[in-house]
Motif scaffolding. Structure first.
Motif, PDB file in Angstrom:
ATOM      1  N   THR A 194      40.777 -53.151  50.166  1.00 37.83           N
ATOM      2  CA  THR A 194      39.381 -52.819  49.876  1.00 37.83           C
ATOM      3  C   THR A 194      39.144 -52.951  48.380  1.00 37.83           C
ATOM      4  O   THR A 194      40.080 -52.982  47.579  1.00 37.83           O
ATOM      5  N   LYS A 195      37.883 -52.979  48.011  1.00 38.31           N
ATOM      6  CA  LYS A 195      37.537 -53.100  46.602  1.00 38.31           C
ATOM      7  C   LYS A 195      38.123 -51.932  45.806  1.00 38.31           C
ATOM      8  O   LYS A 195      38.688 -52.121  44.720  1.00 38.31           O
ATOM      9  N   ALA A 196      38.028 -50.737  46.365  1.00 40.92           N
ATOM     10  CA  ALA A 196      38.576 -49.561  45.681  1.00 40.92           C
ATOM     11  C   ALA A 196      40.092 -49.671  45.521  1.00 40.92           C
ATOM     12  O   ALA A 196      40.644 -49.290  44.483  1.00 40.92           O
ATOM     13  N   GLN A 197      40.773 -50.204  46.527  1.00 40.44           N
ATOM     14  CA  GLN A 197      42.225 -50.368  46.442  1.00 40.44           C
ATOM     15  C   GLN A 197      42.607 -51.401  45.381  1.00 40.44           C
ATOM     16  O   GLN A 197      43.592 -51.225  44.667  1.00 40.44           O
ATOM     17  N   TRP A 198      41.831 -52.502  45.271  1.00 43.14           N
ATOM     18  CA  TRP A 198      42.106 -53.502  44.234  1.00 43.14           C
ATOM     19  C   TRP A 198      41.947 -52.884  42.849  1.00 43.14           C
ATOM     20  O   TRP A 198      42.760 -53.105  41.947  1.00 43.14           O
ATOM     21  N   GLU A 199      40.887 -52.087  42.669  1.00 39.14           N
ATOM     22  CA  GLU A 199      40.662 -51.455  41.375  1.00 39.14           C
ATOM     23  C   GLU A 199      41.770 -50.457  41.051  1.00 39.14           C
ATOM     24  O   GLU A 199      42.267 -50.409  39.918  1.00 39.14           O
ATOM     25  N   ASP A 200      42.183 -49.681  42.054  1.00 42.60           N
ATOM     26  CA  ASP A 200      43.272 -48.720  41.855  1.00 42.60           C
ATOM     27  C   ASP A 200      44.573 -49.438  41.508  1.00 42.60           C
ATOM     28  O   ASP A 200      45.319 -49.008  40.633  1.00 42.60           O
ATOM     29  N   ARG A 201      44.817 -50.546  42.167  1.00 37.56           N
ATOM     30  CA  ARG A 201      46.038 -51.331  41.909  1.00 37.56           C
ATOM     31  C   ARG A 201      46.043 -51.856  40.477  1.00 37.56           C
ATOM     32  O   ARG A 201      47.079 -51.825  39.802  1.00 37.56           O
ATOM     33  N   ALA A 202      44.904 -52.321  40.005  1.00 39.83           N
ATOM     34  CA  ALA A 202      44.815 -52.837  38.639  1.00 39.83           C
ATOM     35  C   ALA A 202      45.041 -51.715  37.624  1.00 39.83           C
ATOM     36  O   ALA A 202      45.776 -51.884  36.640  1.00 39.83           O
ATOM     37  N   VAL A 203      44.437 -50.557  37.866  1.00 44.99           N
ATOM     38  CA  VAL A 203      44.587 -49.422  36.951  1.00 44.99           C
ATOM     39  C   VAL A 203      46.034 -48.951  36.924  1.00 44.99           C
ATOM     40  O   VAL A 203      46.605 -48.719  35.856  1.00 44.99           O
ATOM     41  N   ARG A 204      46.657 -48.820  38.096  1.00 43.50           N
ATOM     42  CA  ARG A 204      48.053 -48.380  38.152  1.00 43.50           C
ATOM     43  C   ARG A 204      48.972 -49.387  37.462  1.00 43.50           C
ATOM     44  O   ARG A 204      49.898 -49.004  36.749  1.00 43.50           O
ATOM     45  N   GLY A 205      48.716 -50.681  37.662  1.00 40.86           N
ATOM     46  CA  GLY A 205      49.531 -51.709  37.016  1.00 40.86           C
ATOM     47  C   GLY A 205      49.412 -51.656  35.504  1.00 40.86           C
ATOM     48  O   GLY A 205      50.411 -51.753  34.780  1.00 40.86           O
ATOM     49  N   ASN A 206      48.186 -51.469  35.019  1.00 35.10           N
ATOM     50  CA  ASN A 206      47.977 -51.386  33.577  1.00 35.10           C
ATOM     51  C   ASN A 206      48.616 -50.126  33.002  1.00 35.10           C
ATOM     52  O   ASN A 206      49.220 -50.164  31.929  1.00 35.10           O
ATOM     53  N   ASP A 207      48.487 -49.003  33.716  1.00 37.12           N
ATOM     54  CA  ASP A 207      49.095 -47.758  33.245  1.00 37.12           C
ATOM     55  C   ASP A 207      50.617 -47.882  33.190  1.00 37.12           C
ATOM     56  O   ASP A 207      51.254 -47.428  32.237  1.00 37.12           O
ATOM     57  N   GLU A 208      51.197 -48.485  34.211  1.00 37.11           N
ATOM     58  CA  GLU A 208      52.653 -48.631  34.245  1.00 37.11           C
ATOM     59  C   GLU A 208      53.135 -49.580  33.143  1.00 37.11           C
ATOM     60  O   GLU A 208      54.150 -49.332  32.489  1.00 37.11           O
ATOM     61  N   ALA A 209      52.398 -50.663  32.924  1.00 35.52           N
ATOM     62  CA  ALA A 209      52.772 -51.596  31.855  1.00 35.52           C
ATOM     63  C   ALA A 209      52.705 -50.908  30.497  1.00 35.52           C
ATOM     64  O   ALA A 209      53.594 -51.077  29.651  1.00 35.52           O
ATOM     65  N   ARG A 210      51.665 -50.107  30.291  1.00 30.11           N
ATOM     66  CA  ARG A 210      51.526 -49.371  29.032  1.00 30.11           C
ATOM     67  C   ARG A 210      52.678 -48.378  28.866  1.00 30.11           C
ATOM     68  O   ARG A 210      53.264 -48.251  27.788  1.00 30.11           O
TER      69      ARG A 210
END
Length: 85
Positions: free
Chosen positions: A53-69
């Motif tokens: 879902t759109k919300a899941q894609w956004e959550d995935r992007a945020v989690r990926g960016n947080d983990e990379a940081r």
């Protein structure tokens, strides 16, 4: 190993960035399913279709960016050059 983990996380968040600008209709319905093709790390040809879902894609992007940081901060703390004083 840390670099590989960081690269993996960046690669996972890349499809969300590479999708390009979103239409106005996308902002209205967070439950709409969006399918995207992803290229697995290490492959130049193979792709896989991921539907979320759109919300899941956004959550995935945020989690990926947080983990990379977080990984970058850990690497910086471990590889800090000692100050000479």
């Amino acid at each position: 190993m840390r670099i590989a983990t960081t690269m993996l996380l960046i690669a996972l968040s890349a499809p969300a960035i590479a999708a390009g600008p979103q239409k106005a209709a996308d902002t209205k319905d967070d439950n709409r399913v969006i399918c995207r093709r992803e290229v697995p790390i290490g492959s130049l040809i193979a792709t896989r279709k991921v539907c979320l879902t759109k919300a899941q894609w956004e959550d995935r992007a945020v989690r990926g960016n947080d983990e990379a940081r977080r990984q970058m901060e850990l690497n910086a703390a471990r590889n800090a050059t000692p100050s000479t004083g």
